[in-house]
Write a protein that holds these residues in place. Structure first.
Motif, PDB file in Angstrom:
ATOM      1  N   UNK A 280      20.503  35.650  27.188  1.00 55.90           N
ATOM      2  CA  UNK A 280      20.041  37.174  27.256  1.00 55.90           C
ATOM      3  C   UNK A 280      21.287  38.116  27.307  1.00 55.90           C
ATOM      4  N   UNK A 281      21.436  39.151  26.867  1.00 55.13           N
ATOM      5  CA  UNK A 281      22.161  40.257  27.238  1.00 55.13           C
ATOM      6  C   UNK A 281      21.825  41.348  27.332  1.00 55.13           C
ATOM      7  N   UNK A 282      22.096  42.099  28.496  1.00 55.70           N
ATOM      8  CA  UNK A 282      21.595  43.267  29.037  1.00 55.70           C
ATOM      9  C   UNK A 282      22.661  44.403  28.729  1.00 55.70           C
ATOM     10  N   UNK A 283      22.496  45.404  28.145  1.00 56.07           N
ATOM     11  CA  UNK A 283      23.472  46.250  27.722  1.00 56.07           C
ATOM     12  C   UNK A 283      23.077  47.784  28.155  1.00 56.07           C
ATOM     13  N   UNK A 284      24.051  48.440  28.013  1.00 52.44           N
ATOM     14  CA  UNK A 284      23.837  50.052  28.367  1.00 52.44           C
ATOM     15  C   UNK A 284      22.947  50.233  29.689  1.00 52.44           C
ATOM     16  N   UNK A 285      23.406  49.467  30.679  1.00 55.27           N
ATOM     17  CA  UNK A 285      22.941  49.431  32.091  1.00 55.27           C
ATOM     18  C   UNK A 285      23.939  50.106  33.002  1.00 55.27           C
ATOM     19  N   UNK A 286      23.498  50.430  34.315  1.00 53.03           N
ATOM     20  CA  UNK A 286      24.421  50.814  35.369  1.00 53.03           C
ATOM     21  C   UNK A 286      24.320  49.521  36.209  1.00 53.03           C
ATOM     22  N   UNK A 287      25.136  48.498  36.114  1.00 53.99           N
ATOM     23  CA  UNK A 287      25.258  47.373  36.756  1.00 53.99           C
ATOM     24  C   UNK A 287      25.922  47.537  37.991  1.00 53.99           C
TER      25      UNK A 287
ATOM     26  N   UNK B 185      31.031  43.533  43.684  1.00 55.19           N
ATOM     27  CA  UNK B 185      32.389  43.051  43.756  1.00 55.19           C
ATOM     28  C   UNK B 185      33.094  44.301  43.697  1.00 55.19           C
ATOM     29  N   UNK B 186      33.938  44.596  45.158  1.00 48.33           N
ATOM     30  CA  UNK B 186      34.581  45.540  45.323  1.00 48.33           C
ATOM     31  C   UNK B 186      35.775  45.996  44.385  1.00 48.33           C
ATOM     32  N   UNK B 187      36.262  44.976  43.661  1.00 53.78           N
ATOM     33  CA  UNK B 187      37.347  45.335  42.725  1.00 53.78           C
ATOM     34  C   UNK B 187      36.824  45.762  41.603  1.00 53.78           C
ATOM     35  N   UNK B 188      35.608  45.659  41.218  1.00 50.54           N
ATOM     36  CA  UNK B 188      34.819  45.877  39.778  1.00 50.54           C
ATOM     37  C   UNK B 188      33.274  46.182  40.199  1.00 50.54           C
ATOM     38  N   UNK B 189      33.139  47.516  40.959  1.00 49.77           N
ATOM     39  CA  UNK B 189      31.668  47.616  41.290  1.00 49.77           C
ATOM     40  C   UNK B 189      30.769  47.770  40.438  1.00 49.77           C
ATOM     41  N   UNK B 190      31.191  48.630  39.194  1.00 50.78           N
ATOM     42  CA  UNK B 190      30.345  48.801  38.320  1.00 50.78           C
ATOM     43  C   UNK B 190      30.549  48.187  36.904  1.00 50.78           C
ATOM     44  N   UNK B 191      29.544  47.981  36.157  1.00 46.42           N
ATOM     45  CA  UNK B 191      29.789  47.546  34.578  1.00 46.42           C
ATOM     46  C   UNK B 191      28.488  47.951  33.972  1.00 46.42           C
ATOM     47  N   UNK B 192      28.420  47.770  32.526  1.00 42.79           N
ATOM     48  CA  UNK B 192      27.356  48.137  31.754  1.00 42.79           C
ATOM     49  C   UNK B 192      26.768  47.057  30.935  1.00 42.79           C
TER      50      UNK B 192
ATOM     51  N   UNK C 190      20.493  52.889  30.492  1.00 41.18           N
ATOM     52  CA  UNK C 190      20.871  53.810  31.576  1.00 41.18           C
ATOM     53  C   UNK C 190      20.388  53.499  32.914  1.00 41.18           C
ATOM     54  N   UNK C 191      19.554  52.502  33.154  1.00 40.23           N
ATOM     55  CA  UNK C 191      18.937  52.291  34.241  1.00 40.23           C
ATOM     56  C   UNK C 191      19.866  51.273  35.274  1.00 40.23           C
ATOM     57  N   UNK C 192      19.526  51.330  36.494  1.00 39.18           N
ATOM     58  CA  UNK C 192      20.330  50.320  37.178  1.00 39.18           C
ATOM     59  C   UNK C 192      19.829  48.980  37.179  1.00 39.18           C
TER      60      UNK C 192
END
Length: 187
Positions: free
Chosen positions: A7-14, A18-25, A58-60
């Motif tokens: 499974x790959x989830x794309x276009x998300x607010x992940x 991780x403090x050094x990388x708090x968000x991903x997509x 674009x969902x969390x």
């Protein structure tokens, strides 16, 4: 990449925690493991012929926490007890309880949680495992428990004691000897 993701989830607010990388997509998952967290372009290298692609729109997306039903206080107290959910035989129960007792020598009680109904049915069966310390094991349902003779003696529940327990039932054998206690005995 050794194998494509399932499974790959794309276009998300992940939210990564991780403090050094708090968000991903994007997130890629293989089996029960997260194999990638990052941007959409980076996730593409995990795409295979059978990979299921989910557009996050674009969902969390956060870490999953699944809890079917546990009360916070009791759940935290149970963490200090022997885990009995995987017990399938009396021998399994004996191994786990003896190991737990050895690892917790300063604890007055030997306590376990999560046992199925068909493993033990009398206090004498628990006496055969541990007789010199009180033993109390709760069923997976949180409403049924078994105790050994030492536990019954410490609580003053003797053969001729006919008193009822608050919030509990004592199951007795044919001569009136207590066998199972559905109320909390541990102090």
């Amino acid at each position: 990449m050794s194998q494509p993701a399932d499974i790959i989830i794309t276009n998300a607010k992940v939210f990564t925690s991780d403090e050094s990388n708090p968000r991903a997509e994007a997130v890629a998952v293989k089996g029960n493991r997260i194999v990638y967290v990052g941007d959409n372009d980076g996730a593409e290298k995990y795409r295979g012929e059978k990979t299921r692609i989910i557009d996050g729109q674009g969902r969390t997306l956060t870490l999953g926490f699944i809890d079917t039903h546990v009360h916070l206080l009791h759940g935290s107290m149970w963490m200090g007890q022997a885990e009995l959910r995987e017990v399938r035989t009396k021998e399994d129960l004996k191994n786990i309880l003896v190991q737990f007792a050895d690892a917790n020598k300063t604890s007055e009680w030997v306590a376990g949680r999560g046992i199925r109904y068909d493993i033990v049915s009398t206090r004498q069966e628990l006496d055969e495992i541990i007789a010199d310390r009180p033993v109390y094991i709760g069923a997976f349902d949180g409403h049924t428990a078994w105790a050994n003779t030492k536990a019954f003696e410490m609580e003053g529940i003797l053969k001729d004691d006919k008193r009822a327990l608050v919030n509990g039932i004592i199951v007795r054998d044919e001569v009136g000897s207590p066998q199972v206690n559905c109320a909390k005995m541990m102090r």
